[in-house]
Design an enzyme around this catalytic site. Structure first.
Site, PDB file in Angstrom:
ATOM      1  N   ASP A  99      32.945 -29.610  -0.707  1.00  0.00           N
ATOM      2  CA  ASP A  99      33.087 -29.492   0.741  1.00  0.00           C
ATOM      3  C   ASP A  99      32.187 -30.480   1.493  1.00  0.00           C
ATOM      4  O   ASP A  99      31.309 -31.113   0.896  1.00  0.00           O
ATOM      5  CB  ASP A  99      32.791 -28.051   1.208  1.00  0.00           C
ATOM      6  CG  ASP A  99      31.630 -27.403   0.455  1.00  0.00           C
ATOM      7  OD1 ASP A  99      30.794 -28.142  -0.093  1.00  0.00           O
ATOM      8  OD2 ASP A  99      31.573 -26.166   0.415  1.00  0.00           O
ATOM      9  N   ASN A 136      28.321 -13.820   2.137  1.00  0.00           N
ATOM     10  CA  ASN A 136      29.570 -13.095   2.440  1.00  0.00           C
ATOM     11  C   ASN A 136      30.611 -13.266   1.326  1.00  0.00           C
ATOM     12  O   ASN A 136      31.772 -12.915   1.508  1.00  0.00           O
ATOM     13  CB  ASN A 136      30.152 -13.565   3.783  1.00  0.00           C
ATOM     14  CG  ASN A 136      30.519 -15.048   3.782  1.00  0.00           C
ATOM     15  OD1 ASN A 136      30.388 -15.718   2.758  1.00  0.00           O
ATOM     16  ND2 ASN A 136      30.976 -15.560   4.908  1.00  0.00           N
ATOM     17  N   HIS A 160      31.627 -16.158   0.001  1.00  0.00           N
ATOM     18  CA  HIS A 160      32.442 -17.387   0.009  1.00  0.00           C
ATOM     19  C   HIS A 160      32.130 -18.275  -1.199  1.00  0.00           C
ATOM     20  O   HIS A 160      31.030 -18.247  -1.740  1.00  0.00           O
ATOM     21  CB  HIS A 160      32.327 -18.156   1.335  1.00  0.00           C
ATOM     22  CG  HIS A 160      31.044 -18.881   1.576  1.00  0.00           C
ATOM     23  ND1 HIS A 160      30.488 -19.020   2.832  1.00  0.00           N
ATOM     24  CD2 HIS A 160      30.196 -19.558   0.747  1.00  0.00           C
ATOM     25  CE1 HIS A 160      29.381 -19.730   2.760  1.00  0.00           C
ATOM     26  NE2 HIS A 160      29.175 -20.067   1.501  1.00  0.00           N
ATOM     27  N   GLU A 180      35.938 -18.957   3.315  1.00  0.00           N
ATOM     28  CA  GLU A 180      35.341 -17.768   3.902  1.00  0.00           C
ATOM     29  C   GLU A 180      36.226 -16.552   3.619  1.00  0.00           C
ATOM     30  O   GLU A 180      37.390 -16.701   3.215  1.00  0.00           O
ATOM     31  CB  GLU A 180      35.190 -17.979   5.416  1.00  0.00           C
ATOM     32  CG  GLU A 180      34.284 -19.167   5.799  1.00  0.00           C
ATOM     33  CD  GLU A 180      32.790 -18.878   5.650  1.00  0.00           C
ATOM     34  OE1 GLU A 180      32.390 -18.119   4.742  1.00  0.00           O
ATOM     35  OE2 GLU A 180      32.019 -19.428   6.458  1.00  0.00           O
TER      36      GLU A 180
HETATM   37  C1  F6R Z   1      28.151 -25.743  -0.975  1.00  0.00           C
HETATM   38  C2  F6R Z   1      29.087 -24.623  -1.019  1.00  0.00           C
HETATM   39  C3  F6R Z   1      28.682 -23.249  -0.594  1.00  0.00           C
HETATM   40  C4  F6R Z   1      27.314 -22.838  -1.114  1.00  0.00           C
HETATM   41  C5  F6R Z   1      26.951 -21.448  -0.587  1.00  0.00           C
HETATM   42  C6  F6R Z   1      25.557 -21.037  -1.024  1.00  0.00           C
HETATM   43  O1  F6R Z   1      28.761 -26.928  -1.445  1.00  0.00           O
HETATM   44  O2  F6R Z   1      30.200 -24.821  -1.373  1.00  0.00           O
HETATM   45  O3  F6R Z   1      29.644 -22.318  -1.043  1.00  0.00           O
HETATM   46  O4  F6R Z   1      27.328 -22.832  -2.509  1.00  0.00           O
HETATM   47  O5  F6R Z   1      27.022 -21.438   0.804  1.00  0.00           O
HETATM   48  O6  F6R Z   1      24.618 -21.870  -0.412  1.00  0.00           O
HETATM   49  P1  F6R Z   1      23.114 -21.878  -0.908  1.00  0.00           P
HETATM   50  O7  F6R Z   1      23.121 -22.371  -2.298  1.00  0.00           O
HETATM   51  O8  F6R Z   1      22.405 -22.827   0.013  1.00  0.00           O
HETATM   52  O9  F6R Z   1      22.628 -20.482  -0.800  1.00  0.00           O
END
Ligand code: F6R
Length: 234
Positions: free
Chosen positions: A62, A128, A130, A135
Site C-alpha cells: 500500500d 481493527n 485490517h 479496512e
Molecule cells: C502497512 C500495512 C498495514 C500495517 C498495519 C499495522 O503496509 O499494510 O496493514 O501493517 O496498519 O501497522 P503497524 O505495524 O505500524 O502497527
C-alpha cells in the site's frame, strides 16, 4: 493457520527472517512487503544479513494517497530507508501516491501483481483487523483500489505525523483477493493494542468485519505473535 507465540517481537522477527531466508533459498523471487512498525525488526535483521535479493522482486501492499515518494511519511520512503537502500532488489513496486490518473494506477498495479505472483507475503495487522489498508467491510475478492482510511487507522497512524490533519485520509491498497493469492503469508502482530484484533482473527468467525480473519481460508499462513499480542488468546 499456524500460530507461534514468542517472548519478544525480536524473537518473532527472527523466526520471520528464517522463513524469508528459507523461501529465498527454495527459489522464491517475489516478496510482498508491508510497512509500519511491525516489520521494522525483520527488515533490520535482513539488512544485517547476507541474504541477496538482487534477483528478487518486491511488491508493496500500500501507499498513502497524495504523498510523493520523497515525503518521509510515504511508504516508498519507508521501504528505501528500512530495506531497499541496504538490500537492492531487481525490481521494487509500490503504488504511486501522487498518481493523477487513479484508475490507471490501479489497473497498472493489478497488472504488476498478476505478472508477478507473490511467493511470500509479509503482513502486519491493524488494531481493527485490517490487512494492507483493507479496512473492515472490505470484500474478500477485492483487488487494488483507492480506500478511505477509517478513523481508527488515522488515529493509530498519526503518531508518525506532525498533526492528525497531516495524516492522509486515503490510500492505495492491494486488495484482499490479491493478498490471498500469495503462496505463503507471514502475519506478525506485536503489542497489547493488537491483542483484540488477533483474538478476533484467530477465534472469531471469518467475516469482512475482521479482514484478517480471511487468512483462515489460506492454506499456508503463519501468525507470529509476541506475548502481549497473544494475551487474549485462549
Ligand atoms: C502497512 C500495512 C498495514 C500495517 C498495519 C499495522 O503496509 O499494510 O496493514 O501493517 O496498519 O501497522 P503497524 O505495524 O505500524 O502497527
Amino acid at each position: 493457520m499456524n500460530i507461534f507465540v514468542f517472548e519478544t517481537s525480536l524473537e518473532a522477527s527472527q523466526y520471520a527472517y528464517d522463513l524469508v531466508a528459507k523461501a529465498l533459498e527454495s527459489g522464491a523471487n517475489t516478496f510482498g512487503l508491508a510497512t509500519g512498525s511491525t516489520p521494522e525488526e525483520l527488515y533490520s535483521i535482513i539488512r544485517d544479513s547476507d541474504l541477496d535479493f538482487t534477483d528478487a522482486k518486491a511488491v508493496n501492499l500500500d501507499e498513502y494517497y497524495g504523498l510523493p515518494a520523497d515525503n518521509d511519511q510515504s511508504y516508498a520512503y519507508f521501504m528505501k530507508k528500512h530495506l531497499f537502500d541496504a538490500k537492492p532488489f531487481a525490481q521494487t513496486h509500490i503504488p504511486d501516491g501522487t498518481a493523477t490518473d487513479v484508475e490507471k494506477e490501479i489497473e497498472d498495479y493489478n497488472t504488476i501483481l498478476s505478472e508477478n505472483p507473490v511467493d511470500l507475503q509479509i503482513l502486519g495487522i491493524g488494531s481493527n483487523g485490517h490487512i494492507g489498508f483493507n479496512e473492515p467491510g472490505s470484500p474478500f475478492d477485492s483487488k487494488t483500489r483507492l480506500v478511505d482510511l477509517t478513523d481508527e487507522t488515522i488515529q493509530a497512524n498519526k503518531r508518525n505525523f506532525e498533526s492528525e490533519a497531516d495524516v492522509p485520509k486515503k490510500a492505495f491498497s492491494m486488495g484482499i483477493g490479491s493478498i490471498l493469492e500469495s503462496k505463503q503469508i507471514v502475519l506478525m502482530a506485536f503489542g497489547e493494542n493488537k491483542a483484540k484484533a488477533v483474538k478476533e482473527t484467530v477465534h472469531g468467525e471469518v467475516t469482512p468485519d475482521v479482514p484478517a480473519s480471511v487468512l483462515k481460508n489460506h492454506s499456508n499462513t503463519v501468525i507470529l505473535l509476541d506475548k502481549a499480542a497473544a494475551s487474549q488468546l485462549d
